[in-house]
Every structure is written in structure tokens, then in C-alpha cells.
Design an enzyme around this catalytic site. Structure first.
Site, mmCIF file in Angstrom:
data_model
loop_
_atom_site.group_PDB
_atom_site.id
_atom_site.type_symbol
_atom_site.label_atom_id
_atom_site.label_comp_id
_atom_site.label_asym_id
_atom_site.label_seq_id
_atom_site.Cartn_x
_atom_site.Cartn_y
_atom_site.Cartn_z
ATOM 1 N N LYS A 1 -5.131 0.003 6.415
ATOM 2 C CA LYS A 1 -6.261 -0.870 6.496
ATOM 3 C C LYS A 1 -7.454 -0.242 7.365
ATOM 4 O O LYS A 1 -7.015 0.716 8.034
ATOM 5 C CB LYS A 1 -5.986 -2.342 7.359
ATOM 6 C CG LYS A 1 -4.900 -3.166 6.757
ATOM 7 C CD LYS A 1 -5.360 -3.512 5.368
ATOM 8 C CE LYS A 1 -4.521 -3.964 4.295
ATOM 9 N NZ LYS A 1 -4.939 -3.902 2.969
ATOM 10 N N GLU B 1 0.918 -1.137 5.270
ATOM 11 C CA GLU B 1 -0.309 -1.304 5.079
ATOM 12 C C GLU B 1 -1.582 -0.356 5.590
ATOM 13 O O GLU B 1 -1.220 -0.175 6.753
ATOM 14 C CB GLU B 1 -0.747 -2.747 5.298
ATOM 15 C CG GLU B 1 0.256 -3.882 4.752
ATOM 16 C CD GLU B 1 -0.105 -3.757 3.033
ATOM 17 O OE1 GLU B 1 -1.278 -3.771 2.419
ATOM 18 O OE2 GLU B 1 0.671 -3.450 2.277
ATOM 19 N N ASP C 1 0.741 -1.192 0.143
ATOM 20 C CA ASP C 1 -0.083 -0.045 0.106
ATOM 21 C C ASP C 1 0.964 1.218 -0.115
ATOM 22 O O ASP C 1 0.486 2.128 -0.789
ATOM 23 C CB ASP C 1 -0.953 0.117 1.153
ATOM 24 C CG ASP C 1 -2.090 -1.105 1.048
ATOM 25 O OD1 ASP C 1 -2.363 -1.541 0.007
ATOM 26 O OD2 ASP C 1 -2.476 -1.237 2.197
#
Length: 247
Positions: free
Chosen positions: A114, A112, A81
């Protein structure tokens, strides 16, 4: 003397300003979750918000982008990401719109983005980190006016996770601590959950901070860690050239 003693805290304005930045980011992410129904699109929008924040607070020597990390043996990581990588010495390769292919030697950190912290997302982020850390990294000597600098040993790649909140009722409490990947290659070094706080293990033990000011604390601690890593190794571009002629 009385006037001096009653003077306001000169640092309060700075803390308040950074808390406002954190609130604005939380609002943007919340707005995306309310107005975008497609999970993939919502995730991409949130990644863009985080990328904007990282770019705003990291010096220009660092670039931040979504992408794949590759090595000189033809291996490739999972899609990451947010990749923080060197922008001064290292070009990205095979750019496709917003997605970049980044040499492993150029990478400082991977994150990442999320929707929340939970057991599955922590494990997922750890697996993504492992897919980068297992890649081969070259390092060659650097010629200079007085001779040659020896090849630099590649530094450990930082990995983390960012999200609007934690899914546990105790935030970054016992449940979070229990499920946080804490050993290589899945180790998560740091992260931020806007509604619950931030964490890092940069000093050798887990350090937690509460919600207020967590974002800027997280960014400043990350910046300090990146500074400690110095420059990236000099890439052996001939090793990448060999891929082209491989049969």
C-alpha cells in the site's frame, strides 16, 4: 591490544549495505509515485518492486507472486498483492500472465502493498488476510520407505502489510498500535514502512524497530518465521479433481 581495541565494528559494513538496499527500494517507489499518474499502474509497479525484494532474500523453496488463493471446495480469496507459497511441491493453477491461482495448502504468507499505513489500509489488509485464512486446506498422509507420515496439521498463515511510510505523525506509534488488526482472522503479524520502521508479533507481543535497517530486519524476522513453519501439508489432489466432475 591498542590496535584490537580500536578496530572498527566488523558488522558495520553489513548493516550499511542493507540500509542501502532499503534506500534503493524507497527511491524506486518514490520514483513510481512521481512519474506514474494512474493509481492502479503505480500500485502494480510498487508491488513488483516488493516482489523483487522478497524473491532476492527468500530461499528458492519459496515463490512470491500476485494472485488468488483457491481451495478444493471451489472457493477463492480476494486478489492478494504478494503471496509467499511453496514452489517445490506445489504447482500453481490457471496461471494468467502475472496472476496466479494458488492452492491454499501451498501458502505460507500473504501481504498487501500500500502507499502508506493508515486505519483504512490496515483494515483492508486484514480483510484480505481473512479471505485467505477462511479457505479450506486439505492434508493427506505421505508414504515413505519406512511407512507413512501422518497428515500434517496446516500451520497458521502469516499476514502483513508493506508500504513506503506511515501516514501518522508518530510513525508506528500509538495510532498505529490502536488500529493494527490484532485478532484472527484479520490479524496482521508483521509489516514494514520504509520511512518509519517495521513491526511483528512473532514472539507473542508487538515488537517495533526504527527506520534504520528496518527492511532487512523485517525480512530476516519473516524468514525465521517461515523456517519455523516447516514444509507445507501434502495436498489431497483428489479433492481438487472432484471439482471437475461436480455438477
Amino acid at each position: 591490544m591498542a590496535k584490537k581495541l580500536s578496530a572498527p565494528d566488523d558488522t558495520a559494513w553489513m548493516k550499511d549495505a542493507f540500509v542501502d538496499v532499503q534506500s534503493e527500494l524507497a527511491i524506486k517507489i518514490k520514483r513510481a509515485s512521481q512519474s506514474i499518474e494512474h493509481a492502479g499502474t503505480q500500485g502494480s509497479v510498487n508491488e513488483d518492486h516488493w516482489i523483487d525484494v522478497f524473491r532476492a532474500y527468500l530461499p528458492n523453496r519459496y515463490e512470491v507472486a500476485t494472485g488468488f488463493v483457491i481451495d478444493s471446495k471451489g472457493n477463492r480469496s480476494e486478489q492478494i498483492d504478494l503471496v509467499i507459497f511453496d514452489r517445490h511441491f506445489t504447482p500453481t493453477l490457471l496461471d494468467q500472465q502475472k496472476h496466479r491461482y494458488i492452492p491454499a495448502e501451498a501458502v505460507y504468507a500473504v501481504f498487501e502493498s500500500k502507499p502508506h499505513f493508515d486505519k483504512d489500509y490496515l483494515e483492508y489488509a486484514g480483510a484480505k488476510a481473512a479471505s485467505v485464512r477462511k479457505l479450506h486446506r486439505t492434508s493427506v498422509a505421505i508414504a515413505h520407505a519406512g511407512g507413512t507420515f501422518k497428515p500434517k496439521d496446516p500451520f497458521p498463515i502469516v499476514a502483513g502489510i508493506v508500504a513506503p511510510k506511515s501516514s501518522w505523525t508518530d510513525g508506528l506509534g500509538a495510532s498505529f498500535n490502536k488500529h493494527l488488526p490484532s485478532s484472527l482472522p484479520e490479524l496482521l503479524d508483521c509489516g514494514c514502512a520504509l520511512e518509519d520502521g517495521a513491526f511483528d508479533t512473532f514472539d507473542g507481543a508487538l515488537k517495533l524497530v526504527p527506520k534504520e535497517g528496518a527492511l532487512i530486519y523485517f525480512l530476516f524476522r519473516l524468514l525465521s518465521k517461515l523456517q519455523s513453519l516447516g514444509s507445507v501439508p501434502a495436498i489431497d489432489w483428489s479433492a481438487y479433481a472432484d471439482i471437475i466432475n461436480r455438477r
